[in-house]
Design an enzyme around this catalytic site. Structure first.
Site, PDB file in Angstrom:
ATOM      1  N   GLY A  93       0.735  -1.177   0.083  1.00 15.07           N
ATOM      2  CA  GLY A  93      -0.010  -0.195  -0.007  1.00 15.07           C
ATOM      3  C   GLY A  93       0.835   1.242   0.137  1.00 15.07           C
ATOM      4  N   GLY A  94       0.184   2.321  -0.348  1.00 15.05           N
ATOM      5  CA  GLY A  94       0.942   3.455  -0.422  1.00 15.05           C
ATOM      6  C   GLY A  94       1.553   4.187  -1.583  1.00 15.05           C
ATOM      7  CB  ALA A 167       8.108   5.464   4.773  1.00 11.43           C
ATOM      8  CB  ILE A 168       4.125   2.012   7.605  1.00 13.38           C
ATOM      9  CG1 ILE A 168       5.018   2.367   9.109  1.00 13.38           C
ATOM     10  CG2 ILE A 168       3.173   0.896   7.569  1.00 13.38           C
ATOM     11  CD1 ILE A 168       3.907   2.561  10.145  1.00 13.38           C
ATOM     12  CB  ILE A 181       8.692  -0.028   9.311  1.00 12.25           C
ATOM     13  CG1 ILE A 181       9.802  -1.003   9.879  1.00 12.25           C
ATOM     14  CG2 ILE A 181       7.433  -0.772   9.807  1.00 12.25           C
ATOM     15  CD1 ILE A 181      10.194  -0.667  11.447  1.00 12.25           C
ATOM     16  CB  CYS A 198       3.925   9.212   1.393  1.00 15.78           C
ATOM     17  SG  CYS A 198       5.337   7.929   1.832  1.00 15.78           S
TER      18      CYS A 198
END
Length: 245
Positions: A93-94, A167-168, A181, A198
């Site tokens: 995701g992201g 970030a994740i 992460i 992001c």
């Protein structure tokens, strides 16, 4: 049934992510040399499939990548401002982010069926893991409901300024987690300027690292703090065997 909490992440019970008593310890592996992104993804996918099939134990894999950019499932081509390094599309995701030397990436392969099958609670637990790790260095990391990741306030830059320090990005396959992460220890922060990190273009929100904040830390220091914080949230770990993943 997929369980997706609707409560704010900061109110979720991330303590429920520990497995039942008697569960095998999570393998803890550290790669000393930078790992090419395609190789890392292939290895991670294979291990996650083995975990889902009951043929392997859970794994946390700490590594660094050579300089590169990745685009998650919400990524936009327009967020790549300069083609400095290779760009890889990925299933996490992201949006767009940078990986490179000086950044500690932790790929987390956990069986959430055995823990808590809740996507938002899992993301909240990852955030708490980062926050607890930063706390070991007297850095106050904070979560934001509208911005996944961990942030530090920067009053030295102006009112309302914050920088992202970690970030994740996650993906679940048969309720086994993939990706994880990335904590900025001492990366070249100028490499983030070639993207809209992001998807956040607001000038008040930048990127920082532990060293940028004035901390004289090295990767080994961060690894020790990561492992201690992980065990408090996710349970016991053990050193992985020297050969193979």
């Amino acid at each position: 049934m997929i369980n997706i909490s609707t409560s704010p992440r900061q109110t979720l019970d991330w303590t429920a992510l520990k497995p039942a008593d008697g569960s095998p310890a999570v393998e803890w592996r550290i790669s000393d040399s930078p790992v090419p992104y395609p190789e890392a993804v292939a290895t991670m996918e294979a291990r996650a499939a083995a975990i889902a099939a009951g043929e392997a134990t859970e794994l946390v894999w700490l590594l660094e990548h050579p300089p590169l950019y990745t685009a998650g499932t919400s990524g936009h081509a327009s967020d790549l401002l300069e083609e400095r390094f290779p760009l890889f599309t990925t299933g996490r995701g992201g949006q767009l982010t940078y990986h490179g030397p000086g950044q500690r990436v932790a790929y987390v392969m956990l069986d959430l069926k055995r823990r808590r099958p809740d996507v938002r609670a899992y993301v909240a637990a990852l955030e708490q893991w980062i926050i607890a790790t930063l706390d070991a260095f007297n850095i106050r990391g904070e979560r934001r409901e509208d911005r996944v990741g961990v942030w530090v306030r920067r009053p030295d830059k102006g009112v309302g300024y914050e920088d992202k320090i970690a970030a994740i990005g996650v993906r679940l396959k048969r309720w086994v987690s993939l990706h994880g992460i990335a904590i900025n220890v001492e990366p070249d922060l100028s490499h983030f300027k070639a993207i809209v990190p992001c998807g956040i273009s607001d000038p008040r929100y930048g990127v920082t690292s532990l060293v940028d904040l004035g901390l004289p830390v090295v990767m080994t220091d961060v690894d020790i703090a990561l492992r201690a914080a992980f065990e408090n949230i996710f349970g016991e770990t053990r050193a992985a065997a020297p050969a193979g993943i």
